[in-house]
Each structure stands twice: as C-alpha cells, then as structure tokens.
Design a protein around this motif. Structure first.
Motif, mmCIF file in Angstrom:
data_model
loop_
_atom_site.group_PDB
_atom_site.id
_atom_site.type_symbol
_atom_site.label_atom_id
_atom_site.label_comp_id
_atom_site.label_asym_id
_atom_site.label_seq_id
_atom_site.Cartn_x
_atom_site.Cartn_y
_atom_site.Cartn_z
ATOM 1 N N THR A 90 0.809 -1.215 0.000
ATOM 2 C CA THR A 90 0.000 0.000 0.000
ATOM 3 C C THR A 90 0.843 1.267 0.000
ATOM 4 O O THR A 90 0.303 2.362 -0.026
ATOM 5 N N GLY A 91 2.142 1.125 0.059
ATOM 6 C CA GLY A 91 3.002 2.300 0.045
ATOM 7 C C GLY A 91 3.251 2.907 1.410
ATOM 8 O O GLY A 91 3.952 3.897 1.531
ATOM 9 N N ILE A 92 2.679 2.312 2.437
ATOM 10 C CA ILE A 92 2.860 2.862 3.781
ATOM 11 C C ILE A 92 4.319 2.779 4.202
ATOM 12 O O ILE A 92 4.854 3.694 4.820
ATOM 13 N N CYS A 93 4.992 1.692 3.855
ATOM 14 C CA CYS A 93 6.398 1.538 4.237
ATOM 15 C C CYS A 93 7.272 2.615 3.606
ATOM 16 O O CYS A 93 8.111 3.195 4.271
ATOM 17 N N VAL A 94 7.071 2.857 2.339
ATOM 18 C CA VAL A 94 7.854 3.888 1.646
ATOM 19 C C VAL A 94 7.575 5.248 2.266
ATOM 20 O O VAL A 94 8.492 6.017 2.539
ATOM 21 N N ASP A 95 6.326 5.533 2.520
ATOM 22 C CA ASP A 95 5.949 6.805 3.130
ATOM 23 C C ASP A 95 6.573 6.936 4.516
ATOM 24 O O ASP A 95 7.108 7.990 4.860
ATOM 25 N N GLN A 96 6.535 5.875 5.298
ATOM 26 C CA GLN A 96 7.110 5.910 6.643
ATOM 27 C C GLN A 96 8.627 6.081 6.572
ATOM 28 O O GLN A 96 9.203 6.830 7.352
ATOM 29 N N MET A 97 9.273 5.404 5.636
ATOM 30 C CA MET A 97 10.718 5.565 5.479
ATOM 31 C C MET A 97 11.077 7.006 5.146
ATOM 32 O O MET A 97 12.069 7.547 5.653
ATOM 33 N N GLN A 98 10.283 7.648 4.314
ATOM 34 C CA GLN A 98 10.541 9.046 3.983
ATOM 35 C C GLN A 98 10.360 9.938 5.207
ATOM 36 O O GLN A 98 11.162 10.844 5.440
ATOM 37 N N LYS A 99 9.322 9.677 5.986
ATOM 38 C CA LYS A 99 9.094 10.469 7.197
ATOM 39 C C LYS A 99 10.257 10.311 8.170
ATOM 40 O O LYS A 99 10.728 11.295 8.758
ATOM 41 N N GLU A 100 10.702 9.083 8.343
ATOM 42 C CA GLU A 100 11.833 8.842 9.245
ATOM 43 C C GLU A 100 13.086 9.547 8.745
ATOM 44 O O GLU A 100 13.815 10.160 9.534
ATOM 45 N N ALA A 101 13.335 9.497 7.452
ATOM 46 C CA ALA A 101 14.509 10.163 6.884
ATOM 47 C C ALA A 101 14.423 11.680 7.068
ATOM 48 O O ALA A 101 15.422 12.333 7.374
ATOM 49 N N LEU A 102 13.222 12.231 6.890
ATOM 50 C CA LEU A 102 13.033 13.671 7.105
ATOM 51 C C LEU A 102 13.328 14.053 8.545
ATOM 52 O O LEU A 102 13.997 15.062 8.814
ATOM 53 N N ILE A 103 12.827 13.255 9.473
ATOM 54 C CA ILE A 103 13.096 13.519 10.892
ATOM 55 C C ILE A 103 14.592 13.418 11.164
ATOM 56 O O ILE A 103 15.169 14.270 11.855
ATOM 57 N N ASP A 104 15.234 12.374 10.627
ATOM 58 C CA ASP A 104 16.671 12.196 10.837
ATOM 59 C C ASP A 104 17.451 13.419 10.365
ATOM 60 O O ASP A 104 18.348 13.902 11.060
ATOM 61 N N ILE A 105 17.110 13.915 9.196
ATOM 62 C CA ILE A 105 17.820 15.075 8.653
ATOM 63 C C ILE A 105 17.557 16.313 9.502
ATOM 64 O O ILE A 105 18.480 17.058 9.838
ATOM 65 N N ALA A 106 16.307 16.524 9.862
ATOM 66 C CA ALA A 106 15.982 17.694 10.690
ATOM 67 C C ALA A 106 16.733 17.634 12.020
ATOM 68 O O ALA A 106 17.269 18.650 12.479
ATOM 69 N N LEU A 107 16.801 16.448 12.611
ATOM 70 C CA LEU A 107 17.491 16.306 13.895
ATOM 71 C C LEU A 107 18.993 16.510 13.755
ATOM 72 O O LEU A 107 19.639 17.041 14.662
ATOM 73 N N LEU A 108 19.556 16.117 12.627
ATOM 74 C CA LEU A 108 20.975 16.364 12.393
ATOM 75 C C LEU A 108 21.271 17.857 12.484
ATOM 76 O O LEU A 108 22.267 18.272 13.078
ATOM 77 N N PHE A 109 20.378 18.657 11.919
ATOM 78 C CA PHE A 109 20.604 20.107 11.906
ATOM 79 C C PHE A 109 20.434 20.744 13.281
ATOM 80 O O PHE A 109 20.879 21.866 13.486
ATOM 81 N N ILE A 110 19.841 20.029 14.217
ATOM 82 C CA ILE A 110 19.764 20.542 15.591
ATOM 83 C C ILE A 110 21.155 20.613 16.201
ATOM 84 O O ILE A 110 21.506 21.589 16.846
ATOM 85 N N GLY A 111 21.940 19.582 15.976
ATOM 86 C CA GLY A 111 23.236 19.508 16.648
ATOM 87 C C GLY A 111 24.444 19.818 15.816
ATOM 88 O O GLY A 111 25.564 19.814 16.322
ATOM 89 N N VAL A 112 24.251 20.105 14.532
ATOM 90 C CA VAL A 112 25.387 20.288 13.633
ATOM 91 C C VAL A 112 26.276 21.464 14.045
ATOM 92 O O VAL A 112 27.472 21.462 13.760
ATOM 93 N N ASP A 113 25.723 22.428 14.757
ATOM 94 C CA ASP A 113 26.521 23.572 15.197
ATOM 95 C C ASP A 113 27.194 23.333 16.553
ATOM 96 O O ASP A 113 27.837 24.216 17.091
ATOM 97 N N GLY A 114 27.026 22.117 17.094
ATOM 98 C CA GLY A 114 27.647 21.787 18.372
ATOM 99 C C GLY A 114 26.796 22.119 19.581
ATOM 100 O O GLY A 114 27.183 21.850 20.712
ATOM 101 N N VAL A 115 25.620 22.695 19.355
ATOM 102 C CA VAL A 115 24.723 23.075 20.449
ATOM 103 C C VAL A 115 23.338 22.522 20.148
ATOM 104 O O VAL A 115 22.798 22.748 19.064
ATOM 105 N N ILE A 116 22.777 21.804 21.112
ATOM 106 C CA ILE A 116 21.420 21.292 20.948
ATOM 107 C C ILE A 116 20.475 22.292 21.615
ATOM 108 O O ILE A 116 20.372 22.358 22.830
#
Length: 130
Positions: free
Chosen positions: A12-38
């Motif tokens: 049904t495409g739910i897995c692909v959609d969920q994988m994209q959501k997880e990847a988006l969260i992962d990227i957004a969270l990376l940018f929280i700490g990339v400057d050395g400060v959370i």
C-alpha cells in the motif's frame, strides 16, 4: 505478526511513506546539533512538525526522535555528516519530500536566531543531494 504487517503495508506504500518520514526527521534532527549546540528552540521546531505526521511505526514517535537525535550526534562527532545526509536522502524519493527536507533544515537552523558556518556547510551538503 509484525513481519506480516510489514508485508501488508508494503503493497500500500505505507512503508515507503514511513521511510521518507523517518529520513526527514533524521535530517531535521541532524541540523539541531550540527553547530555543536542542541537548542530547545530547534528541538521544538522538529517536534512540532513531527507531531503533525501520520506516524505508522511500532516505535513511538518520541522514542524515534530521541534515538535518532543520539545517532545524529554520533555522526556529527565522527565528522560523518555527508554520509549521514546521503544515506537519509536515499530514502526520500518524492521530489516534494526532498524539498521539504531542505525547508525543515532551514527552519531548524534559523530557530535559535544564530546561523553558524557549520550549519551553512551542512546545508550545502543537503542541497547537493537535491
């Protein structure tokens, strides 16, 4: 049981959609700490956006966020930002979702009102993947 659910959702495409959501969260969270400060303001941006998602996972959203944030911190400490971004962007196949990754990253790095060079550099890596 969970494997059967995975197979049912795969068609049904739910897995692909969920994988994209997880990847988006992962990227957004990376940018929280990339400057050395959370920053709490940056975390708030991600949490608020993530709560708007239709989350289809056995892992609770808050648990996923905490786990992913710790993984992104490790990637930052190991100077693996480019590989981290590339791996996550491979899971984002829809063009609008790819653009959303950049938009989220920009919102996160601007949330604390202080855009550092490390954030600009990481954003350039993300933009190269678009």
């Amino acid at each position: 049981m969970k494997f059967e659910q995975l197979l049912n959702h795969f068609d049904t495409g739910i897995c692909v959609d969920q994988m994209q959501k997880e990847a988006l969260i992962d990227i957004a969270l990376l940018f929280i700490g990339v400057d050395g400060v959370i920053s709490e303001s940056e975390k708030h941006v991600v949490r608020k956006w993530a709560k708007s998602l239709q989350w289809n996972s056995a892992i609770a959203l808050d648990d996923y966020i905490e786990d992913s944030l710790s993984k992104s911190v490790v990637a930052i400490k190991n100077n693996d930002i480019e590989a981290y971004v590339q791996h996550r962007m491979n899971n984002i196949i829809d063009e609008p979702m790819r653009q959303l990754a950049k938009d989220l990253a920009v919102r996160v790095i601007e949330a604390d009102g202080n855009v550092k060079q490390a954030e600009k550099d990481a954003l350039a890596i993300l933009e190269a993947e678009l």
